[in-house]
Scaffold this active site. Structure first.
Site, short mmCIF file in Angstrom:
data_model
loop_
_atom_site.label_atom_id
_atom_site.label_comp_id
_atom_site.label_asym_id
_atom_site.label_seq_id
_atom_site.Cartn_x
_atom_site.Cartn_y
_atom_site.Cartn_z
N HIS A 164 -7.85 4.68 -0.92
CA HIS A 164 -8.14 6.04 -1.69
C HIS A 164 -10.30 5.47 -1.96
O HIS A 164 -10.22 4.02 -1.71
CB HIS A 164 -7.90 5.15 -3.62
CG HIS A 164 -8.00 3.83 -3.63
ND1 HIS A 164 -6.57 2.85 -3.74
CD2 HIS A 164 -8.41 3.12 -4.29
CE1 HIS A 164 -7.33 2.11 -4.81
NE2 HIS A 164 -8.55 2.04 -4.65
N GLU A 191 -10.27 7.12 -7.73
CA GLU A 191 -10.36 5.95 -8.72
C GLU A 191 -11.41 6.47 -9.73
O GLU A 191 -12.58 5.91 -9.16
CB GLU A 191 -9.51 4.06 -8.05
CG GLU A 191 -9.36 3.75 -8.75
CD GLU A 191 -9.40 2.05 -8.79
OE1 GLU A 191 -9.38 1.85 -7.62
OE2 GLU A 191 -8.86 1.42 -9.38
CO CO Z 1 -8.89 0.64 -6.45
#
Ligand code: CO
Length: 134
Positions: free
Chosen positions: A79, A130
């Site tokens: 991510h 995120e």
């Molecule tokens: Co992270």
């Protein structure tokens, strides 16, 4: 709305080997491993001049990155994390735009002790996003 790139996270099978690669071969400043049982990962932070890399190794049963490593046995980019000033305002704006927030949609305290949310990769060009409130 989104701000700086906070970090890129890479899932790895062997944290010691990955740490040695970044420290010895790539010449980066690499932290000691930090076990985060609540998140099912052990993390190593690599400090770069303009951002961070996080190496994630599965920890315990049901680690959120275990299935990712089954699909990506060599490891891979898991991510990317963008900073936001107001995570609830960011969430509401993204939801209004059709993005899906993972889990129950409420921010959790992340690896840096700050509120985070994750956004569905199918809504972001195949990349898990995120958001971290800074
Ligand atoms: Co992270």
């Amino acid at each position: 709305m989104i701000g700086r790139l906070n970090h890129v996270a890479i899932a790895v099978r062997d944290l010691a080997a990955a740490s040695a690669l970044y420290r010895d071969t790539m010449g980066a400043a690499v932290s000691a491993p930090l076990a985060q049982p609540a998140h099912g990962v052990t993390v190593v932070f690599i400090e770069l001049p303009n951002t961070k890399i996080e190496l994630l190794e599965p920890l315990g049963e049901g680690s959120p990155i275990a299935r990712f490593l089954e699909r990506n046995p060599d490891g891979g980019m898991h991510h990317i994390c963008y900073e936001v000033e107001d995570i609830l305002a960011a969430r509401d704006r993204l939801k209004a735009g059709g993005a899906r927030v993972l889990g129950d949609g409420e921010p959790k305290i992340g690896a840096h002790g700050k509120p985070v949310l994750f956004l569905h990769p199918k809504d972001f060009n195949g990349t898990l996003i995120e958001l971290e409130q800074v």
